[in-house]
Design a protein around this motif. Structure first.
Motif, short mmCIF file in Angstrom:
data_model
loop_
_atom_site.label_atom_id
_atom_site.label_comp_id
_atom_site.label_asym_id
_atom_site.label_seq_id
_atom_site.Cartn_x
_atom_site.Cartn_y
_atom_site.Cartn_z
N PRO A 32 11.38 12.73 0.43
CA PRO A 32 10.85 11.89 1.50
C PRO A 32 10.29 10.59 0.92
CG PRO A 32 9.86 14.09 1.55
CD PRO A 32 10.71 14.02 0.33
N PHE A 33 10.61 9.47 1.56
CA PHE A 33 10.08 8.18 1.07
C PHE A 33 9.68 7.33 2.26
CE2 PHE A 33 13.70 5.39 2.11
CZ PHE A 33 14.74 6.29 2.24
N CYS A 34 8.81 6.36 2.03
CA CYS A 34 8.39 5.46 3.11
C CYS A 34 9.27 4.23 3.10
CB CYS A 34 6.93 5.05 2.92
SG CYS A 34 5.81 6.42 3.23
N SER A 35 9.73 3.85 4.29
CA SER A 35 10.54 2.64 4.43
C SER A 35 9.85 1.47 3.71
CB SER A 35 10.70 2.30 5.91
OG SER A 35 11.09 0.95 6.05
N GLY A 36 10.64 0.75 2.90
CA GLY A 36 10.09 -0.35 2.13
C GLY A 36 9.61 -1.52 2.97
N THR A 37 9.88 -1.48 4.28
CA THR A 37 9.45 -2.58 5.15
C THR A 37 7.93 -2.69 5.18
OG1 THR A 37 9.57 -1.09 7.05
CG2 THR A 37 11.48 -2.47 6.63
N GLY A 38 7.24 -1.57 4.98
CA GLY A 38 5.78 -1.63 4.95
C GLY A 38 5.20 -0.27 4.66
N TYR A 39 4.41 -0.16 3.62
CA TYR A 39 3.69 1.09 3.37
C TYR A 39 2.32 0.80 2.78
CZ TYR A 39 6.29 0.60 -1.11
OH TYR A 39 6.87 0.13 -2.26
N VAL A 40 1.43 1.75 2.94
CA VAL A 40 0.04 1.59 2.51
C VAL A 40 -0.32 2.77 1.61
CG1 VAL A 40 -2.36 1.67 3.34
CG2 VAL A 40 -0.65 0.31 4.58
N PHE A 41 -1.05 2.52 0.56
CA PHE A 41 -1.45 3.62 -0.31
C PHE A 41 -2.86 3.38 -0.85
CE2 PHE A 41 -0.34 1.02 -4.03
CZ PHE A 41 0.72 0.26 -3.57
N SER A 42 -3.51 4.46 -1.26
CA SER A 42 -4.84 4.34 -1.84
C SER A 42 -4.72 3.67 -3.21
CB SER A 42 -5.49 5.71 -1.94
OG SER A 42 -4.65 6.61 -2.63
N GLY A 43 -5.77 2.92 -3.58
CA GLY A 43 -5.73 2.11 -4.80
C GLY A 43 -5.34 2.86 -6.06
N PHE A 91 -0.60 8.18 0.52
CA PHE A 91 0.53 7.26 0.66
C PHE A 91 1.09 7.44 2.06
CE2 PHE A 91 4.45 5.14 0.00
CZ PHE A 91 4.35 4.39 -1.16
N THR A 92 1.18 6.34 2.83
CA THR A 92 1.65 6.47 4.20
C THR A 92 2.56 5.32 4.63
OG1 THR A 92 0.91 6.94 6.47
CG2 THR A 92 -0.33 5.28 5.28
N GLY A 93 3.35 5.59 5.67
CA GLY A 93 4.27 4.59 6.21
C GLY A 93 5.22 5.29 7.16
N HIS A 94 6.38 4.68 7.36
CA HIS A 94 7.42 5.33 8.16
C HIS A 94 8.23 6.21 7.21
CE1 HIS A 94 10.57 5.60 11.27
NE2 HIS A 94 11.35 5.73 10.22
N VAL A 95 8.04 7.52 7.31
CA VAL A 95 8.67 8.42 6.34
C VAL A 95 10.13 8.68 6.71
CG1 VAL A 95 8.62 10.74 5.30
CG2 VAL A 95 6.47 9.53 5.76
N ILE A 96 11.01 8.53 5.73
CA ILE A 96 12.44 8.77 5.93
C ILE A 96 12.85 9.98 5.09
CG2 ILE A 96 14.77 7.80 5.58
CD1 ILE A 96 13.49 5.01 5.94
#
Ligand SMILES: *[C@@H]1O[C@H](CO)[C@@H](O)[C@H](O)[C@H]1NC(C)=O
Length: 203
Positions: free
Chosen positions: A111-122, A80-85
């Motif tokens: 820690p969570f990824c900004s909802g503006t854009g994140y990518v995760f494995s299926g 799970f990746t993105g801009h981590v906050i």
């Protein structure tokens, strides 16, 4: 309502909009995201990756596919990746991101990824959806996904290519990013056209 009827008429033309039976409001965003997780796990069980993003986000598809998803590489799992906050609840009732102590008493969010854009494995879609069935709903969807990740023991991976703030347009800068926030529909067209017509330019 206007946007709902517009979406539904466009859906008749392009057959690419999925709607479920709830009010599409900011406070129901978490429901919308979980509906997406359920949909992805039921209908795209073999997808290598899934991206969740907003309509005002520029997504650099070439970069995303070639540098992050890397079709030649072994697909990641539990990723799970993105801009981590790393933040905590805002208790000011005037804030868009207000969170009451009743709903969330802890002083920090996981820690969570900004909802503006994140990518995760299926594989994550089903894991997150199933976890949500026994996790109390919170209206801040990205925080909520972070809570599900914590329960699953998965740490989101920071990637500085995800820009959750506005960045003024320049071809060379936008070539290096994965996402940019706050792009109007007009700008979006301009950027896509510019990038497509200048593929030969080096920078
Ligand atoms: C969420 O959707 C449900 C079902 O349409 C609706 O009853 C409820 O008022 C909505 N909640 C918010 C906070 O918009």
């Amino acid at each position: 309502l206007l946007s709902l009827s517009l979406s539904l008429s466009l859906s008749l033309v392009f057959h690419d909009i999925i709607a479920e039976d709830f009010e599409d409001s900011y406070h129901n965003l978490t429901l919308k995201t979980m509906m997406g997780m359920r949909w992805a796990s039921s209908f795209c069980p073999n997808a290598r990756y899934v991206m969740k993003t907003d309509s005002d986000i520029f997504v650099n598809m070439d970069n995303l596919v070639l540098n992050l998803l890397r079709p030649d590489a072994k697909p990641r799992r539990r990723f799970f990746t993105g801009h981590v906050i790393n933040g905590g609840p805002i208790r000011d009732t005037r804030s868009k991101w207000y969170m009451s102590r009743e709903l969330y008493p802890e002083s920090k969010y996981p820690p969570f990824c900004s909802g503006t854009g994140y990518v995760f494995s299926g594989d994550m879609a089903e894991l997150i959806y199933k976890t949500s069935l026994h996790t109390r709903l919170l209206h801040l969807e990205d925080v909520y996904v972070g809570l599900c990740l914590r329960k699953l023991g998965i740490h989101p991976v920071q990637n500085s290519g995800f820009n959750h703030w506005k960045m003024s347009y320049s071809l060379c800068r936008y070539r290096r990013v994965l996402t940019v926030h706050q792009i109007s529909p007009e700008e979006m067209h301009r950027i896509w056209n510019d990038m497509a017509s200048k593929k030969h330019l080096k920078c």
